[in-house]
Design a protein around this motif. Structure first.
Motif, short mmCIF file in Angstrom:
data_model
loop_
_atom_site.label_atom_id
_atom_site.label_comp_id
_atom_site.label_asym_id
_atom_site.label_seq_id
_atom_site.Cartn_x
_atom_site.Cartn_y
_atom_site.Cartn_z
N LYS A 62 -2.88 -5.52 6.02
CA LYS A 62 -2.17 -5.76 7.34
C LYS A 62 -2.46 -4.33 8.03
O LYS A 62 -2.37 -4.44 9.35
N GLU A 63 -2.86 -3.29 7.67
CA GLU A 63 -3.28 -1.99 8.26
C GLU A 63 -4.39 -2.03 8.93
O GLU A 63 -4.69 -1.21 10.19
N MET A 64 -5.21 -3.08 8.73
CA MET A 64 -6.49 -3.15 9.35
C MET A 64 -6.46 -4.40 10.45
O MET A 64 -7.39 -4.87 10.94
N ARG A 78 -5.94 6.00 -4.53
CA ARG A 78 -5.52 4.32 -4.90
C ARG A 78 -4.04 4.59 -5.68
O ARG A 78 -3.94 5.06 -6.65
N GLN A 79 -3.32 3.70 -5.17
CA GLN A 79 -1.76 3.39 -5.98
C GLN A 79 -2.25 2.23 -6.72
O GLN A 79 -2.65 1.21 -6.35
N GLN A 80 -2.15 2.22 -8.04
CA GLN A 80 -2.67 1.25 -8.91
C GLN A 80 -2.13 0.15 -8.89
O GLN A 80 -2.48 -1.09 -9.42
N ILE A 129 -0.54 8.42 4.95
CA ILE A 129 -0.22 7.30 5.45
C ILE A 129 -0.19 6.25 4.33
O ILE A 129 -1.30 6.05 3.66
N PRO A 130 1.06 5.79 3.77
CA PRO A 130 0.83 4.79 2.84
C PRO A 130 0.61 3.52 3.26
O PRO A 130 0.85 2.96 4.22
N ALA A 131 -0.45 2.89 2.53
CA ALA A 131 -1.23 1.78 3.23
C ALA A 131 -1.31 0.86 1.93
O ALA A 131 -2.53 0.15 1.78
N TYR A 182 4.32 5.36 8.22
CA TYR A 182 4.28 4.16 7.36
C TYR A 182 2.86 3.34 8.29
O TYR A 182 2.85 3.11 9.41
N GLY A 183 2.11 3.09 7.22
CA GLY A 183 0.77 2.43 7.61
C GLY A 183 0.85 1.04 8.37
O GLY A 183 -0.14 0.35 9.10
N ASP A 184 1.91 0.49 8.41
CA ASP A 184 2.13 -0.85 9.13
C ASP A 184 2.88 -0.61 10.38
O ASP A 184 3.13 -1.62 11.08
N ASP A 185 3.44 0.59 10.56
CA ASP A 185 4.19 0.78 11.88
C ASP A 185 3.38 1.35 12.91
O ASP A 185 3.26 2.61 13.01
N LYS A 209 4.35 -0.19 -6.54
CA LYS A 209 5.61 0.07 -7.06
C LYS A 209 6.64 0.60 -6.13
O LYS A 209 7.68 1.09 -6.44
N GLY A 210 6.19 0.44 -5.03
CA GLY A 210 7.10 0.81 -3.70
C GLY A 210 6.77 2.12 -2.99
O GLY A 210 5.87 2.87 -3.17
N LEU A 211 7.27 2.23 -1.86
CA LEU A 211 7.05 3.21 -0.66
C LEU A 211 6.87 4.76 -1.51
O LEU A 211 6.38 5.50 -1.36
N GLY A 212 8.12 4.82 -2.26
CA GLY A 212 8.28 6.24 -2.98
C GLY A 212 7.33 6.56 -3.67
O GLY A 212 6.65 7.40 -3.79
N HIS A 213 6.89 5.45 -4.63
CA HIS A 213 5.83 5.57 -5.65
C HIS A 213 4.53 5.96 -4.89
O HIS A 213 3.70 6.63 -5.27
N ALA A 214 4.21 5.22 -3.79
CA ALA A 214 2.77 5.48 -2.96
C ALA A 214 3.16 6.93 -2.55
O ALA A 214 2.12 7.58 -2.49
N VAL A 215 4.09 7.49 -2.00
CA VAL A 215 4.19 8.78 -1.51
C VAL A 215 3.98 9.90 -2.49
O VAL A 215 3.45 10.73 -2.65
N LEU A 231 1.46 -4.96 -0.49
CA LEU A 231 0.83 -6.20 -0.50
C LEU A 231 0.91 -7.16 0.73
O LEU A 231 -0.05 -8.11 0.93
N GLY A 232 1.91 -6.64 1.66
CA GLY A 232 1.58 -7.44 2.96
C GLY A 232 2.07 -8.73 2.83
O GLY A 232 1.56 -9.59 3.57
N THR A 233 3.06 -9.25 2.00
CA THR A 233 3.18 -10.47 1.61
C THR A 233 4.01 -11.34 2.94
O THR A 233 3.80 -12.53 2.88
N ARG A 234 4.65 -10.41 3.82
CA ARG A 234 5.10 -11.26 5.29
C ARG A 234 3.90 -11.80 6.11
O ARG A 234 4.10 -12.31 6.97
N VAL A 235 2.46 -11.38 5.74
CA VAL A 235 1.44 -11.72 6.84
C VAL A 235 0.48 -12.59 6.14
O VAL A 235 -0.75 -12.65 6.24
P1 UTP Z 1 6.63 -2.41 3.15
O1 UTP Z 1 7.61 -2.48 2.11
O2 UTP Z 1 6.77 -2.71 4.59
O3 UTP Z 1 5.31 -3.01 2.61
O4 UTP Z 1 6.06 -0.92 3.24
P2 UTP Z 1 4.75 -4.30 1.64
O5 UTP Z 1 5.38 -4.04 0.24
O6 UTP Z 1 3.47 -4.51 1.95
O7 UTP Z 1 5.68 -5.40 2.39
P3 UTP Z 1 5.78 -7.17 2.38
O8 UTP Z 1 5.07 -7.42 1.06
O9 UTP Z 1 5.22 -7.73 3.65
O10 UTP Z 1 7.28 -7.10 2.32
C1 UTP Z 1 5.77 -0.05 4.38
C2 UTP Z 1 4.50 0.95 4.16
O11 UTP Z 1 4.44 1.35 2.77
C3 UTP Z 1 3.09 0.74 2.19
C4 UTP Z 1 2.86 -0.41 2.78
O12 UTP Z 1 1.43 -0.60 3.01
C5 UTP Z 1 3.26 -0.24 4.32
O13 UTP Z 1 2.48 0.40 5.21
N1 UTP Z 1 3.47 0.41 0.74
C6 UTP Z 1 4.51 -0.38 0.33
C7 UTP Z 1 2.48 1.20 -0.14
O14 UTP Z 1 1.79 1.97 0.29
N2 UTP Z 1 2.90 0.98 -1.80
C8 UTP Z 1 3.88 0.07 -1.79
O15 UTP Z 1 3.93 -0.10 -3.34
C9 UTP Z 1 4.57 -0.34 -1.17
#
Ligand code: UTP
Length: 292
Positions: A26-28, A102-104, A8-10, A129-132, A107-113, A13-17
């Motif tokens: 945002k996952e919490m 911890r993802q330091q 579960i990538p979580a 996906y941790g926010d879906d 750097k993106g969902l691919g990097h998290a995985v 940064l959650g910048t949209r909230v």
């Molecule tokens: P999102 O692209 O929706 O997450 O990734 P984000 O980067 O938090 O989005 P913004 O900032 O609101 O645009 C989908 C999932 O992947 C995780 C997020 O936490 C989310 O659950 N994710 C995303 C990571 O774990 N690491 C990352 O570097 C990016």
């Protein structure tokens, strides 16, 4: 082979909230009385997944605290005769074998995985996906619907849904061919397509099952859209070589990374809630009258 591991990538940064997500992941964010990630872990457990790795990052230790024991609180609940609540909070700590890494840097969902490589080893694994948050009938967890397609075809699987032309440019777009009811062959995909690169209005939404080969692909994938290592880019390589399947799953998805999605989740889950649903529906009916 049964899928028993989930990631579960979580760590995003959650910048949209923002500004809430400056200090609350945002996952919490709560949907009535449980954080979003609780519903996601529950979905995985219902599908028979036993081992879960949550990818977290700085400022997200509340995720670990949530699934951990809380001796002082437990003792207080027992002493004051609140045994049902006590059992409820103990049950949260026993849902699955949950580990964290911890993802330091985000750097993106691919990097998290990719951070899950040693946890996964050589088995196929689920990604939620941790926010879906996806609500579906209790006996049809969405990731379980994908596991069924994995069992049948032996290929990586993406959960998909049709979205609007306005949404598709912000998500991913899939090239698909029908195989059977709700199941498709996925031959190509593109992340955040420019309008002239849209392959279809089907997008990957929130869930996938991946073979362990995805790690070596991710290791050689360059940063993609937004300068981030995109999971979609690695899955495209899989789709183009060994092929992937797509499941148009039964379930309603709520995007907890988006203000409107958060409100939709709270309203719809609240309206169906066994404890407060009736009162909340009465409130909503009254409130709707004031909208004109
Ligand atoms: P999102 O692209 O929706 O997450 O990734 P984000 O980067 O938090 O989005 P913004 O900032 O609101 O645009 C989908 C999932 O992947 C995780 C997020 O936490 C989310 O659950 N994710 C995303 C990571 O774990 N690491 C990352 O570097 C990016």
């Amino acid at each position: 082979m049964n899928v028993t591991k989930a990631v579960i990538p979580a760590a995003g940064l959650g910048t949209r909230v923002l500004p809430a997500t400056k200090s609350v992941p945002k996952e919490m964010l709560p949907i009535v009385d449980r954080p979003a990630i609780h519903y996601i872990v529950e979905e995985a457990v219902r599908a028979g997944i036993t081992d879960i790795l949550i990818i977290t990052s700085r400022g997200k230790s509340s995720v670990e605290d949530y699934f951990d024991r809380a001796p002082e609180l437990e003792e207080r609940l027992l002493r004051s005769g609140k045994e049902a609540l006590y059992r409820q909070i103990i049950a949260v700590t026993q849902m699955a074998n949950i580990q964290y890494v911890r993802q330091q840097e985000a750097k993106g969902l691919g990097h998290a995985v990719l951070c899950a490589k040693s946890f996964v080893g050589s088995e196929p694994f689920a990604v939620l996906y941790g926010d879906d948050v996806i609500v579906s009938p209790p006996d049809k967890p969405v990731i379980g619907q994908l596991c069924e397609a994995y069992d049948r075809y032996g290929l990586g699987v993406v959960g998909m849904k049709e979205v609007t032309p306005e949404q598709i440019v912000k998500y991913s777009s899939l090239a698909v061919e029908p195989l059977e009811d709700r199941v498709y062959k996925v031959t190509d995909m593109v992340e955040k397509p420019a309008p002239d690169k849209i392959l279809s209005l089907y997008s990957i939404l929130g869930r996938c099952i991946l073979p362990a080969e995805v790690f070596s692909i991710l290791e050689s994938t360059p940063p993609g859209a937004g300068g981030e290592l995109q999971l979609t880019d690695a899955m495209r390589a899989l789709a183009r070589t060994q092929g992937m399947t797509g499941v148009d799953y039964i379930g309603k998805r709520y995007d907890m990374g988006n203000k409107l999605g958060v409100l939709e989740a709270i309203v719809e889950v609240g309206a169906a809630h066994p404890e407060i649903g009736e009162g909340f529906r009465a409130y909503l009916r009254e409130f709707c009258r004031t909208l004109g």
